[in-house]
Design a protein around this motif. Structure first.
Motif, mmCIF file in Angstrom:
data_model
loop_
_atom_site.group_PDB
_atom_site.id
_atom_site.type_symbol
_atom_site.label_atom_id
_atom_site.label_comp_id
_atom_site.label_asym_id
_atom_site.label_seq_id
_atom_site.Cartn_x
_atom_site.Cartn_y
_atom_site.Cartn_z
ATOM 1 N N GLU A 105 -11.752 1.392 -4.301
ATOM 2 C CA GLU A 105 -11.551 1.323 -2.860
ATOM 3 C C GLU A 105 -12.896 1.588 -2.201
ATOM 4 O OE1 GLU A 105 -8.785 0.770 -0.893
ATOM 5 O OE2 GLU A 105 -7.830 0.141 -2.738
ATOM 6 N N ALA A 123 -14.247 -3.091 -2.552
ATOM 7 C CA ALA A 123 -12.788 -3.076 -2.381
ATOM 8 C C ALA A 123 -12.240 -4.458 -2.058
ATOM 9 C CB ALA A 123 -12.400 -2.095 -1.282
ATOM 10 N N SER A 126 -7.447 0.976 2.961
ATOM 11 C CA SER A 126 -7.019 -0.187 2.194
ATOM 12 C C SER A 126 -6.424 -1.270 3.084
ATOM 13 C CB SER A 126 -6.093 0.211 1.042
ATOM 14 O OG SER A 126 -4.856 0.644 1.513
ATOM 15 N N THR A 143 -1.685 -1.543 -4.009
ATOM 16 C CA THR A 143 -2.651 -0.444 -4.042
ATOM 17 C C THR A 143 -1.867 0.847 -3.983
ATOM 18 O OG1 THR A 143 -4.351 -1.733 -2.943
ATOM 19 C CG2 THR A 143 -4.614 0.646 -2.862
ATOM 20 N N HIS A 163 0.856 -1.190 0.000
ATOM 21 C CA HIS A 163 0.000 0.000 0.000
ATOM 22 C C HIS A 163 0.890 1.238 0.000
ATOM 23 C CE1 HIS A 163 -3.410 -2.635 1.390
ATOM 24 N NE2 HIS A 163 -2.359 -3.357 1.767
ATOM 25 N N SER A 190 -7.805 -5.167 3.369
ATOM 26 C CA SER A 190 -6.878 -6.253 3.061
ATOM 27 C C SER A 190 -6.774 -7.250 4.221
ATOM 28 C CB SER A 190 -5.499 -5.652 2.737
ATOM 29 O OG SER A 190 -4.604 -6.685 2.481
ATOM 30 N N ASN A 201 -10.195 -6.386 -4.562
ATOM 31 C CA ASN A 201 -8.758 -6.141 -4.720
ATOM 32 C C ASN A 201 -7.939 -7.142 -3.913
ATOM 33 O OD1 ASN A 201 -9.405 -3.752 -6.074
ATOM 34 N ND2 ASN A 201 -9.327 -2.523 -4.202
#
Ligand code: NAP
Ligand code: MG
Length: 479
Positions: free
Chosen positions: A459, A464, A159, A223, A145, A163, A467
């Motif tokens: 996002e 999101a 993010s 990201t 990130h 995750s 991802n």
């Protein structure tokens, strides 16, 4: 304060022992130092994250237990809100109330994804008798990130929380100008006893630590939130390793104001959307498209509001704080210089140096009319409290102007005509469209991301999680 990096559960200096000075943009006083992490430090962090991802300890954590960890983060963030807000203001320069809003948004991201951790579902797919086919959404592994300097706490939280909810391990690199709140998040994870290596924060310069991270062969997703220019570089670096990227880049977002709208509301949001964080916001409403019949009256109202706004160091909680750096300030001024020749500066355009603003780079909110829609002023992201205005006669003309840049992040539409609002929303090229509002107070739940050069991938919200997961299909034959 001399900060260290959080790698593999330890607080470390850079291998080289070098540090970078951190400044308060309000007066250029030094607030501390951070380690100057480079490739070797990034290697340690990625290796730790990889080890943690495959460790039996992290695998044994149940989805709802990952949720508890994230809920505990939200709780800690709220408990420490004063300190977090103070540091965000010291680092970024933003008005204190905006830092408090960022703190609350960060807490909300952790809560939102805490709730999602045990709701990442697969499907069963009918294929044929005697075959059970189903999908599983698995974590991808180590996620990297890289975040910008304008909203470090919010963007770091959004993010990383998503995750970790999905079961990944993370390596976060904040911008070297604004590293503190990302390190504070690491501190909270540490205090909560997160497994070693699940969360790593490496500080350093973009071209050193950032470049090493984006080109690392052991990351599984990247990201990146920042500029188009660096976005292209990190995408190329990641492509070498077939690492998928999510790119959240810049914008040149319009507010489209029709004569029939609630003008009071529209003025308020037009002003707010370009002056929040001194205009240093990816989704800033940096273009005002206004129906020609109300152009002059609306411009007058915006001008009056601009002139009422208070300018001061963020800690005094004004409307507008400083621009982050002298370099950024000079870049904004170069756009205003173009406007003095080719357009009309209605108000602002000058540095503000009164009282305690003497040593920082403060800019009076700037309103520019008579702008050629093909000019750099109309096309490029200025990233300051600078609003450019364009009149339009028809809906078609408004649409053409709105879609007439390389960017496509956010659009505001102001009208009482619901059919027109839908017609426009249908044809607007941007990842988010707001009708009779702008930004919806942050919108943790709403997918956010760009069309065109504003990037790709989303996002925020449930979206999101795509991802941070990969899909596995499993087919079982039975007799
Ligand atoms: P930036 O210069 O692109 O930097 C973003 C991040 O990338 C920073 O952490 C930076 O580190 C790092 N970086 C710089 N060079 C790198 C390299 N060669 N390899 C890898 N990483 C590198 O952007 P910024 O000036 O911080 O932020 C402003 C931009 O971000 C604007 O364009 C804005 O619109 C965009 N933005 C987008 C969103 C969104 O969600 N769409 C949100 C906020 C901001 P250092 O700073 O330490 O060098
Ligand atoms: Mg930077």
């Amino acid at each position: 304060m001399d900060w260290k990096m959080f790698i593999d559960g330890d607080w470390l200096e850079a291998e080289s022992k070098e540090t970078i000075l951190v400044y308060n943009p309000a007066d250029y006083s030094q607030t501390g130092t951070i380690p100057r992490g480079r490739g070797v430090d990034v290697d340690k962090a990625v290796l730790a994250a990889k080890r943690a991802f495959y460790s039996s300890a992290w695998r044994a954590v149940k989805p709802h237990e990952r949720g508890w960890l994230l809920y505990d983060m939200a709780k800690k963030i709220r408990e420490q809100k004063d300190e977090l807000a103070m540091w965000e203001t010291l680092d970024v320069g933003k008005p204190l109330k905006q830092s408090y809003a960022d703190v609350e948004a960060a807490a909300r991201y952790f809560e939102f994804y805490a709730g999602m951790a045990d709701k990442i579902l697969g499907e069963t797919i009918p294929v044929e008798p005697g075959l059970v086919d189903f999908t599983v959404r698995e974590p991808v592994g180590v996620t990297a990130h890289i975040i910008p300097w304008n909203y470090p706490l919010q963007i770091g939280a959004r993010s990383c929380a998503a995750s970790i909810a999905a079961g990944n391990t993370v390596v976060l690199k904040p911008a070297e100008d604004t590293p503190v709140t990302a390190l504070m998040l690491a501190q909270f994870f540490d205090e909560l006893g997160v497994e070693k290596g699940v969360v790593n924060v490496v500080t350093g310069y973009g071209h050193e630590a950032g470049a090493a991270l984006s080109g690392h062969k052991d990351i599984n997703h990247l990201t990146f939130t920042g500029s188009v220019e660096v976005g292209k570089m990190v995408m190329k670096a990641a492509a070498e390793n077939i690492v998928p990227v999510t790119l959240e880049l810049g914008g040149k977002s319009p507010n489209i104001v029709f004569a029939d709208c609630d003008l009071e509301q529209a003025v308020e949001w037009v002003v707010r959307s370009i002056t929040q964080n001194a205009g240093q916001t990816c989704s800033a409403g940096s273009r005002l498209l206004v129906e020609a019949s109300i152009h002059d009256a609306f411009v007058e109202r915006v001008k009056n509001k601009f002139e009422e706004l208070t300018i001061a160091p963020g800690a005094q909680d004004p409307d507008i704080g400083p621009i982050l750096t002298e370099k950024q300030f000079n870049r904004i001024i170069s756009f205003i210089d173009i406007a003095r020749n080719d357009a009309m500066v209605v108000t602002g355009g000058e540095r503000y140096t009164s009282g305690e603003c003497m040593n920082g780079f403060f800019l009076k909110p700037t309103l520019i009319t008579n702008v050629d829609p093909t000019s750099r002023l109309a096309q490029e992201e200025i990233f300051g409290p600078v609003l450019t205005v364009f009149p339009f006669e028809t809906e078609e003309e408004a649409l053409e102007l709105a879609n007439g840049t390389e960017y496509g992040l956010v659009t505001g539409i102001w009208t009482q005509n619901i059919s027109r609002a839908h017609r426009l929303a249908d044809q607007i090229q941007s990842g988010q469209v707001f009708i009779n509002n702008y930004g919806a107070g942050g919108g943790i739940q709403m997918p956010f991301g760009g069309y065109k050069q504003s990037g790709f991938g989303r996002e925020k919200g449930i979206e999101a999680l795509r991802n941070y997961t990969q899909l596995k299909n499993i087919a079982i034959k039975f007799q």
